[in-house]
Design an enzyme around this catalytic site. Structure first.
Site, PDB file in Angstrom:
ATOM      1  N   GLN A   1     -10.226  -2.817   2.405  1.00 55.20           N
ATOM      2  CA  GLN A   1      -9.744  -3.502   3.604  1.00 55.20           C
ATOM      3  C   GLN A   1      -9.728  -2.602   4.844  1.00 55.20           C
ATOM      4  O   GLN A   1      -9.256  -3.018   5.898  1.00 55.20           O
ATOM      5  CB  GLN A   1      -8.367  -4.124   3.353  1.00 55.20           C
ATOM      6  CG  GLN A   1      -7.231  -3.151   3.147  1.00 55.20           C
ATOM      7  CD  GLN A   1      -5.971  -3.847   2.660  1.00 55.20           C
ATOM      8  OE1 GLN A   1      -5.868  -4.245   1.503  1.00 55.20           O
ATOM      9  NE2 GLN A   1      -4.996  -4.019   3.535  1.00 55.20           N
TER      10      GLN A   1
ATOM     11  N   HIS B   1       9.396  -3.425   3.514  1.00 53.82           N
ATOM     12  CA  HIS B   1       8.938  -3.615   2.131  1.00 53.82           C
ATOM     13  C   HIS B   1      10.135  -3.834   1.206  1.00 53.82           C
ATOM     14  O   HIS B   1      10.085  -4.650   0.285  1.00 53.82           O
ATOM     15  CB  HIS B   1       8.229  -2.354   1.625  1.00 53.82           C
ATOM     16  CG  HIS B   1       6.923  -2.048   2.284  1.00 53.82           C
ATOM     17  ND1 HIS B   1       6.710  -0.898   3.010  1.00 53.82           N
ATOM     18  CD2 HIS B   1       5.750  -2.728   2.306  1.00 53.82           C
ATOM     19  CE1 HIS B   1       5.470  -0.882   3.441  1.00 53.82           C
ATOM     20  NE2 HIS B   1       4.866  -1.977   3.051  1.00 53.82           N
TER      21      HIS B   1
ATOM     22  N   MET C   1       0.849  -1.192   0.000  1.00 58.97           N
ATOM     23  CA  MET C   1       0.000   0.000   0.000  1.00 58.97           C
ATOM     24  C   MET C   1       0.888   1.247   0.000  1.00 58.97           C
ATOM     25  O   MET C   1       0.447   2.341   0.368  1.00 58.97           O
ATOM     26  CB  MET C   1      -0.945  -0.013   1.202  1.00 58.97           C
ATOM     27  CG  MET C   1      -1.919  -1.199   1.133  1.00 58.97           C
ATOM     28  SD  MET C   1      -3.454  -0.974   2.032  1.00 58.97           S
ATOM     29  CE  MET C   1      -2.851  -0.730   3.686  1.00 58.97           C
TER      30      MET C   1
HETATM   31  O1  PAF Z   1      -0.014  -5.838   3.406  1.00 59.95           O
HETATM   32  C1  PAF Z   1      -0.483  -4.901   2.737  1.00 59.95           C
HETATM   33  O2  PAF Z   1       0.137  -3.869   2.562  1.00 59.95           O
HETATM   34  C2  PAF Z   1      -1.855  -5.053   2.107  1.00 59.95           C
HETATM   35  O3  PAF Z   1      -2.718  -5.747   2.938  1.00 59.95           O
HETATM   36  C3  PAF Z   1      -1.821  -5.681   0.704  1.00 59.95           C
HETATM   37  C4  PAF Z   1      -1.318  -7.120   0.731  1.00 59.95           C
HETATM   38  C5  PAF Z   1      -0.917  -4.856  -0.207  1.00 59.95           C
HETATM   39  C6  PAF Z   1      -3.227  -5.688   0.102  1.00 59.95           C
HETATM   40  O4  PAF Z   1      -3.745  -4.394  -0.014  1.00 59.95           O
END
Ligand code: PAF
Length: 304
Positions: free
Chosen positions: A68, A44, A37
């Protein structure tokens, strides 16, 4: 539309994505996807690096997925800085960033058909964030459909998310290899998260008590404590005197089913969420007699 920064292509539309993917795949290259995100941090970036090691070409998706987030959660406040994300992704081996606008991702509005995580989506974090994992699985399934990666790399900090995506891949035969990479932590043990940026300096100091509670539980397990309730109480007892920290849940679960266990054994996962001020922290550890083992196993999980 195709935007480029640091010579790294950025696809903002599905059409641009398809064009870039055709070029990447031309030579029969394998494709790795790192779904994010945005607001990329070293956690990341370790996933991007892992994908770059495992696949010929790496796509990083940057999309803050409204589906979400629950009512009252931080969808609007969620940090967004695409230019910085692109620079960082480029510097860590990505070949393409896919950063769709909402109307690209959901052209017909919110999708009517969504991916149901089943009962495993209603426990742990899912119990406190109703609909969260439905939103996660739906967007990840869409990303898999749009990118068609050979493999996807996710971070183990999001333990329940990893397990559910792994189950989705298996149960729906999506043909993607899931690789789960280890949690990256600050020197004081706090798991890296884009939401850590919400913490005030005083809260940030307090937040370090959260991973300490997990370490105390691990030591207790190593000293022979097998009563899951006692391990959870230990976490609770360590956090209770800290006014800035409020435990939302702590549970010992079977990593394959996410079912709570009464007796912990090697491989049991202790997962918890706590609020530090208004910031929600999550973390998990595998209870092991000695060195740490992967939280996410199963046929497609490497455990990092
Ligand atoms: O972990 C995240 O950043 C989010 O839940 C994902 C997997 C990118 C889905 O939006």
């Amino acid at each position: 539309m195709r935007a480029a920064t640091s010579s790294l292509p950025v696809a903002r539309t599905r059409e641009a994505l398809a064009t870039e993917l055709r070029a990447l795949r031309r030579s029969g290259a394998t494709l790795g996807l790192v779904p994010t995100m945005g607001s990329l941090h070293p956690g990341h970036l370790s996933l991007v690096q892992r994908a770059a090691e495992l696949a010929d070409a790496t796509v990083v998706s940057v999309f803050v997925n409204r589906l979400q987030f629950g009512a009252g959660e931080d969808f609007n406040a969620y940090p967004r800085d695409l230019a910085r994300d692109v620079e960082l992704a480029a510097a860590h081996g990505a070949h393409l960033v896919f950063a769709p606008a909402e109307r690209e991702m959901y052209p017909a509005g919110e999708p009517r058909v969504r991916v149901d995580p089943g009962p495993m989506g209603d426990v742990l974090c899912g119990r406190h964030r109703p609909g969260h994992f439905r939103g996660v699985l739906t967007v990840v399934a869409k990303l898999f459909g749009l990118v068609r990666p050979d493999l996807a790399v996710l971070g183990r900090k999001d333990f329940q998310q990893c397990i559910l995506i792994e189950r989705m891949i298996r149960d729906l035969d999506l043909g993607v290899r899931l690789v789960v990479a280890p949690t990256v932590r600050d020197p004081d043990g706090l798991a890296l998260s884009s939401r850590n940026g919400y913490l005030s300096p005083a809260e940030r100091r307090e937040a370090a008590r959260f991973p300490e509670a997990f370490l105390a539980a691990r030591h207790a397990f190593r000293r022979g404590e097998r009563d899951a309730g006692a391990l959870v109480r230990l976490v609770d007892t360590m956090l209770a005197p800290r006014p800035a920290l409020r435990l939302q849940y702590a549970e010992c679960v079977d990593p394959a089913t996410l079912a709570p266990v009464a007796r912990a054994r090697a491989g049991t996962v202790l997962a918890a969420a706590a609020f530090c001020g208004r910031t929600r922290l999550i973390d998990n550890i595998v209870l092991e007699a000695t060195a740490e083992a992967p939280a996410c196993g199963g046929p497609s999980g490497s455990g990092g």
